[in-house]
Design a protein around this motif. Structure first.
Motif, PDB file in Angstrom:
ATOM      1  N   GLU A 190     -12.741  78.907  36.223  1.00  0.00           N
ATOM      2  CA  GLU A 190     -13.427  80.097  36.018  1.00  0.00           C
ATOM      3  C   GLU A 190     -13.071  80.630  34.520  1.00  0.00           C
ATOM      4  O   GLU A 190     -13.680  81.277  33.974  1.00  0.00           O
ATOM      5  CB  GLU A 190     -13.043  81.203  37.114  1.00  0.00           C
ATOM      6  N   LEU A 191     -11.651  80.352  34.253  1.00  0.00           N
ATOM      7  CA  LEU A 191     -11.130  80.424  32.882  1.00  0.00           C
ATOM      8  C   LEU A 191     -11.947  79.697  31.957  1.00  0.00           C
ATOM      9  O   LEU A 191     -12.594  80.120  30.875  1.00  0.00           O
ATOM     10  CB  LEU A 191      -9.745  80.412  33.149  1.00  0.00           C
ATOM     11  N   GLY A 192     -12.123  78.432  32.352  1.00  0.00           N
ATOM     12  CA  GLY A 192     -12.858  77.686  31.328  1.00  0.00           C
ATOM     13  C   GLY A 192     -14.446  78.022  31.044  1.00  0.00           C
ATOM     14  O   GLY A 192     -14.996  78.028  29.994  1.00  0.00           O
ATOM     15  N   ARG A 193     -14.861  78.701  32.105  1.00  0.00           N
ATOM     16  CA  ARG A 193     -16.379  78.986  31.842  1.00  0.00           C
ATOM     17  C   ARG A 193     -16.299  80.211  31.055  1.00  0.00           C
ATOM     18  O   ARG A 193     -17.322  80.332  30.100  1.00  0.00           O
ATOM     19  CB  ARG A 193     -16.831  79.637  33.475  1.00  0.00           C
ATOM     20  N   ALA A 194     -15.273  81.139  30.857  1.00  0.00           N
ATOM     21  CA  ALA A 194     -15.275  82.403  30.229  1.00  0.00           C
ATOM     22  C   ALA A 194     -14.764  81.954  28.748  1.00  0.00           C
ATOM     23  O   ALA A 194     -15.520  82.414  27.837  1.00  0.00           O
ATOM     24  CB  ALA A 194     -14.187  83.373  30.735  1.00  0.00           C
ATOM     25  N   LEU A 195     -14.173  80.915  28.746  1.00  0.00           N
ATOM     26  CA  LEU A 195     -13.712  80.472  27.177  1.00  0.00           C
ATOM     27  C   LEU A 195     -14.736  79.823  26.587  1.00  0.00           C
ATOM     28  O   LEU A 195     -15.050  79.962  25.470  1.00  0.00           O
ATOM     29  CB  LEU A 195     -12.443  79.597  27.529  1.00  0.00           C
ATOM     30  N   ALA A 196     -15.702  79.018  27.157  1.00  0.00           N
ATOM     31  CA  ALA A 196     -16.799  78.401  26.683  1.00  0.00           C
ATOM     32  C   ALA A 196     -17.660  79.436  25.970  1.00  0.00           C
ATOM     33  O   ALA A 196     -18.381  78.887  25.016  1.00  0.00           O
ATOM     34  CB  ALA A 196     -17.693  77.771  28.033  1.00  0.00           C
ATOM     35  N   ALA A 197     -17.629  80.548  26.197  1.00  0.00           N
ATOM     36  CA  ALA A 197     -18.679  81.435  25.487  1.00  0.00           C
ATOM     37  C   ALA A 197     -17.984  81.810  24.356  1.00  0.00           C
ATOM     38  O   ALA A 197     -18.465  82.686  23.463  1.00  0.00           O
ATOM     39  CB  ALA A 197     -18.831  82.761  26.271  1.00  0.00           C
ATOM     40  N   GLU A 198     -16.687  81.304  23.825  1.00  0.00           N
ATOM     41  CA  GLU A 198     -15.922  81.844  22.683  1.00  0.00           C
ATOM     42  C   GLU A 198     -16.131  83.437  22.518  1.00  0.00           C
ATOM     43  O   GLU A 198     -16.538  83.817  21.482  1.00  0.00           O
ATOM     44  CB  GLU A 198     -16.475  81.045  21.450  1.00  0.00           C
ATOM     45  N   PRO A 199     -15.445  83.881  23.553  1.00  0.00           N
ATOM     46  CA  PRO A 199     -15.536  85.429  23.624  1.00  0.00           C
ATOM     47  C   PRO A 199     -14.581  86.035  22.507  1.00  0.00           C
ATOM     48  O   PRO A 199     -13.544  85.346  22.295  1.00  0.00           O
ATOM     49  CB  PRO A 199     -15.116  85.871  24.796  1.00  0.00           C
ATOM     50  N   GLU A 200     -14.830  87.226  22.200  1.00  0.00           N
ATOM     51  CA  GLU A 200     -13.768  88.135  21.317  1.00  0.00           C
ATOM     52  C   GLU A 200     -12.806  88.864  22.250  1.00  0.00           C
ATOM     53  O   GLU A 200     -11.930  89.081  21.937  1.00  0.00           O
ATOM     54  CB  GLU A 200     -14.559  88.850  20.348  1.00  0.00           C
ATOM     55  N   LEU A 201     -13.429  89.292  23.505  1.00  0.00           N
ATOM     56  CA  LEU A 201     -12.486  89.989  24.398  1.00  0.00           C
ATOM     57  C   LEU A 201     -12.615  89.135  25.440  1.00  0.00           C
ATOM     58  O   LEU A 201     -13.673  89.328  26.083  1.00  0.00           O
ATOM     59  CB  LEU A 201     -12.907  91.430  24.382  1.00  0.00           C
ATOM     60  N   LEU A 202     -11.469  88.606  26.091  1.00  0.00           N
ATOM     61  CA  LEU A 202     -11.198  88.001  27.429  1.00  0.00           C
ATOM     62  C   LEU A 202     -10.840  88.944  28.499  1.00  0.00           C
ATOM     63  O   LEU A 202      -9.827  89.358  28.494  1.00  0.00           O
ATOM     64  CB  LEU A 202     -10.759  86.661  27.005  1.00  0.00           C
ATOM     65  N   LEU A 203     -11.514  89.307  29.395  1.00  0.00           N
ATOM     66  CA  LEU A 203     -11.020  90.075  30.612  1.00  0.00           C
ATOM     67  C   LEU A 203     -10.633  89.226  31.775  1.00  0.00           C
ATOM     68  O   LEU A 203     -11.231  88.653  32.476  1.00  0.00           O
ATOM     69  CB  LEU A 203     -12.160  91.079  31.133  1.00  0.00           C
ATOM     70  N   LEU A 204      -9.486  89.297  32.384  1.00  0.00           N
ATOM     71  CA  LEU A 204      -8.836  88.442  33.206  1.00  0.00           C
ATOM     72  C   LEU A 204      -8.534  89.357  34.475  1.00  0.00           C
ATOM     73  O   LEU A 204      -7.474  90.146  34.276  1.00  0.00           O
ATOM     74  CB  LEU A 204      -7.844  87.439  32.705  1.00  0.00           C
ATOM     75  N   ASP A 205      -9.184  89.367  35.570  1.00  0.00           N
ATOM     76  CA  ASP A 205      -8.848  89.926  36.815  1.00  0.00           C
ATOM     77  C   ASP A 205      -8.093  89.430  37.634  1.00  0.00           C
ATOM     78  O   ASP A 205      -8.430  88.278  38.308  1.00  0.00           O
ATOM     79  CB  ASP A 205     -10.029  90.630  37.314  1.00  0.00           C
ATOM     80  N   GLU A 206      -6.634  89.620  37.602  1.00  0.00           N
ATOM     81  CA  GLU A 206      -5.824  88.760  38.439  1.00  0.00           C
ATOM     82  C   GLU A 206      -5.737  87.249  38.534  1.00  0.00           C
ATOM     83  O   GLU A 206      -6.064  86.835  39.579  1.00  0.00           O
ATOM     84  CB  GLU A 206      -5.774  89.409  39.789  1.00  0.00           C
ATOM     85  N   PRO A 207      -5.538  86.556  37.268  1.00  0.00           N
ATOM     86  CA  PRO A 207      -5.769  85.385  37.151  1.00  0.00           C
ATOM     87  C   PRO A 207      -5.063  84.376  37.835  1.00  0.00           C
ATOM     88  O   PRO A 207      -5.029  83.319  37.969  1.00  0.00           O
ATOM     89  CB  PRO A 207      -5.634  85.108  35.624  1.00  0.00           C
ATOM     90  N   MET A 208      -3.760  84.881  38.483  1.00  0.00           N
ATOM     91  CA  MET A 208      -2.771  84.218  38.890  1.00  0.00           C
ATOM     92  C   MET A 208      -2.627  84.644  40.607  1.00  0.00           C
ATOM     93  O   MET A 208      -1.715  84.183  41.225  1.00  0.00           O
ATOM     94  CB  MET A 208      -1.409  84.414  38.489  1.00  0.00           C
TER      95      MET A 208
END
Ligand SMILES: Nc1ncnc2c1ncn2[C@@H]1O[C@H](COP(=O)(O)OP(=O)(O)OP(=O)(O)O)[C@@H](O)[C@H]1O
Ligand SMILES: [Mg+2]
Lengths: 352, 273
Positions: free
Chosen positions: B176-194
């Motif tokens: 899921e993190l990879g999918r978000a990174l693929a967009a090369e976002p400027e702002l990355l929101l992570l809701d309880e990634p761990m």
């Protein structure tokens, strides 16, 4: 888990992304196409007209519906209606503009089906599942009714409206073999187009909407555009299948040939063959076309001739049971069973 | 304790303002999920939102990426105050996110999930895709290349073609993190990634977050319950409780703020005791 043939390492992403990355698959597909071209010369005209032609045309319709249902997760019971739109639009265009090349007329007819698909797909932007099914069911009945209005066809003169003869580059498509080869060419090309679409960004967007539309929207997929594109593309395929049905199989225009049972048959093919699989669309079509014939012939061989009523009961029962089976146990249908068989074969004779 | 940052996070490297939240309110019927919350996220920051369960943390992220519309207040992104917006619009402006409850496309492989995350960069049209001509083929190769780099970075090479539904939880979070990174976002929101990860998995994830921030200069808004992780990673922290902001500052400031200790750290210690 093994998903590649040993010895065939992909050294470039291009090779890995090829439509059929495994050599054996490539050979298999080419062999199937070669066989398909040779087939009409080996069987009787009856087999071509009653079996092979419907199989090909249904396969095309099933690919179309599979794009909508299997890849994009929407539902349609209006397949018959969209087939009818394709056929009647093509006929009207070619009748009113006789100068037009017939293939162009076919494409325009299929585009009209696309338009109808988008129109009746609009409710999908607000509603899902059961309600959408009902809406498309309404489309089915409405379209078949509409196309029988005299504006579209005037049956009063002869009672039968024949489809124009297909002629291209001096080839007149009239014999069974001609018709079969014409249908085969269209279906192979369209299957490639479908395969290209589903492996591209377009297809991934459809699948994203299918798997989780909320997450799809959050990564920037526009749900409306994506769903409408699926309706448009799906109906294009379905409309083209309708045109082939009228021009090659029936040889005439007849709205009632595209009734609700057609819609159900195509849906059965998609479910039995495998949701979200192009190969499955072919397998499903073969299955649905062959089972009734099988039921007609086999009891005779066994010395248990069944009357036609009985055969049709068994047919309905078989499909019903199979659909429940596939929906519950194996939503990826025959195509999935085929993949499993292939995986077993790859490991054979060492199952570990 | 859970994470070993390679570089002590310093507020000094924070850049200009990227996102400004002012007096945002959100209510569901009678429930006030957010009351007059304000804060500012600067470029290159790792900005954490913490607070007890139901504090309104996820709701805050949902407002930022257009999933919920605040009933009052303004959100200014890249200097422009914004009105009503749909999530896909937020995405096209460069905001990507992961979810508290994983929201992957379960019918698709790891690679396809990440490739889907990249679709905003795809320009090829339907017809090009259908005929596999022009940009369709070229872009597919370029995107595949980019996504393979993400796969290498996240160390999930051997799961490339696995349907994500069959992957273990910790790996799904990575995809899921990879999918978000693929967009090369400027702002990355992570809701309880761990959430729900073991110590080792948490360390991996913390490393990924730091690397993304470090190497690509990506701004990150993080929700996390593990205090050790939050204190190690964050440049700045805002604390919510019952929809209200009760504290804000650097990790040191926040962890010594009596209100925060009472409302959040205190209750957690009670629970653990
Ligand atoms: N869609 C919704 N409908 C109704 N109430 C909601 C909705 N979303 C959130 N809430 C309510 O808003 C409040 C804040 O919820 P939120 O999910 O933002 O909390 P959180 O801080 O993320 O909590 P957690 O740590 O448990 O994830 C809660 O009381 C919750 O019940
Ligand atoms: Mg939450």
């Amino acid at each position: 888990m093994i998903y590649r043939e040993s010895g065939q390492f992909k050294t470039t992403y291009a090779a890995d992304q090829a439509m059929l990355p495994i050599l054996q698959d490539k050979i298999f597909v080419l062999a199937v196409i070669a066989l398909a071209v040779a087939l009409p010369f080996l069987v009787s005209n009856y087999v071509i007209q009653a079996l092979l032609l419907p199989f090909l045309i249904y396969s095309l319709a099933a690919i179309g519906l599979n794009i909508l249902v299997g890849y994009c997760g929407q539902i349609s019971l209006g397949t018959g209606g969209f087939m009818a739109v394709g056929a009647f639009a093509a006929w009207n265009i070619l009748t009113r503009m006789p100068e037009m090349p017939i293939l162009v007329g076919f494409v325009l007819g299929a585009l009209c089906a696309s338009g109808a698909g988008v129109l009746f797909g609009l409710p999908a932007l607000r509603i899902k599942g059961f309600y959408l099914a009902v809406t498309t069911l309404a489309a089915q009945f409405f379209l078949v009714w509409l196309l029988q209005r005299p504006f579209f066809v005037d049956y009063s003169a002869t009672g039968v409206i024949s489809a124009q003869e297909i002629q291209l580059l001096g080839w007149t498509v009239d014999s069974g073999i001609d018709k079969y080869l014409f249908a085969l060419a269209v279906v192979v090309i369209m299957a490639l187009v479908a395969k290209n679409l589903v492996r591209s960004s377009t297809g991934r967007k459809w699948m994203a909407i299918r798997d989780m539309d909320v997450a799809a929207e959050i990564i920037g997929i526009r749900p409306m555009m994506t769903k409408l594109k699926a309706f448009a593309v799906s109906s294009f395929f379905v409309g083209l299948a309708g045109i082939l049905w009228a021009y090659l199989y029936l040889g005439q225009l007849e709205a009632n040939a595209f009734d609700i049972y057609t819609s159900f048959d195509v849906l059965f093919m998609v479910i039995i063959g495998g949701l979200g699989s192009i190969l499955g669309s072919f397998l499903g079509a073969a299955f649905v076309v062959l089972v009734p014939i099988f039921l007609n012939i086999v009891p005779g061989w066994l010395g248990l001739p069944l009357d036609t009523a009985m055969v049709s009961y068994i047919e309905v029962f078989t499909f019903g049971a199979l659909i429940i089976f596939f929906l519950i146990v194996e939503p990826h249908g025959l195509a999935r069973l085929w993949t499993i068989a292939k995986q077993k074969l790859r490991l054979w004779p060492f199952p570990y | 304790m859970a994470a070993q940052p390679q570089e002590s996070a310093g507020a000094a490297r924070a850049g200009e303002s990227l996102l400004k939240v002012e007096d945002v309110q959100l209510s569901f019927g009678g429930v006030h999920a957010l009351r007059n919350v304000s804060f500012e996220i600067r470029r290159r920051q790792i900005f954490s939102i913490i607070g007890p369960n139901g504090a309104g943390k996820s709701s805050m992220l949902n407002c930022i990426n257009g999933f919920y519309q605040p009933s009052a207040g303004t959100i200014t992104y890249k200097g422009e105050p914004r009105k009503q917006m749909r999530p896909y619009q937020a995405a096209s402006q460069g905001i990507a996110r992961t979810f508290q409850n994983i929201a992957l496309f379960t019918g698709m492989s790891t690679l396809d999930n990440i490739m889907t995350g990249r679709h905003l960069k795809a320009q090829s049209t339907l017809v090009e895709n259908a005929l596999w001509i022009g940009r369709a083929r070229r872009e597919e190769m370029a995107h595949r290349h980019f996504c393979e780099e993400i796969i290498d970075f996240l160390e999930i090479q051997q799961h490339r073609k696995t349907p994500v539904g069959t992957l273990p939880y910790g790996l799904q979070k990575r995809v899921e993190l990879g999918r978000a990174l693929a967009a090369e976002p400027e702002l990355l929101l992570l809701d309880e990634p761990m959430a729900g990860m073991n110590l080792e998995e948490k360390q991996d994830m913390a490393r990924f977050i730091l690397d993304v921030n470090d190497q690509y200069g990506m701004t990150i808004a993080l929700i996390e319950h593990d205090m050790a992780v939050v204190m190690d990673l964050s440049d700045r922290i805002v604390v919510l409780d019952h929809g209200e902001k009760i504290g804000e500052g650097t990790p040191d400031e926040v962890s010594s703020d009596p209100r925060v200790i009472e409302a959040y750290l205190g209750t957690q210690q009670e629970e653990e005791a």
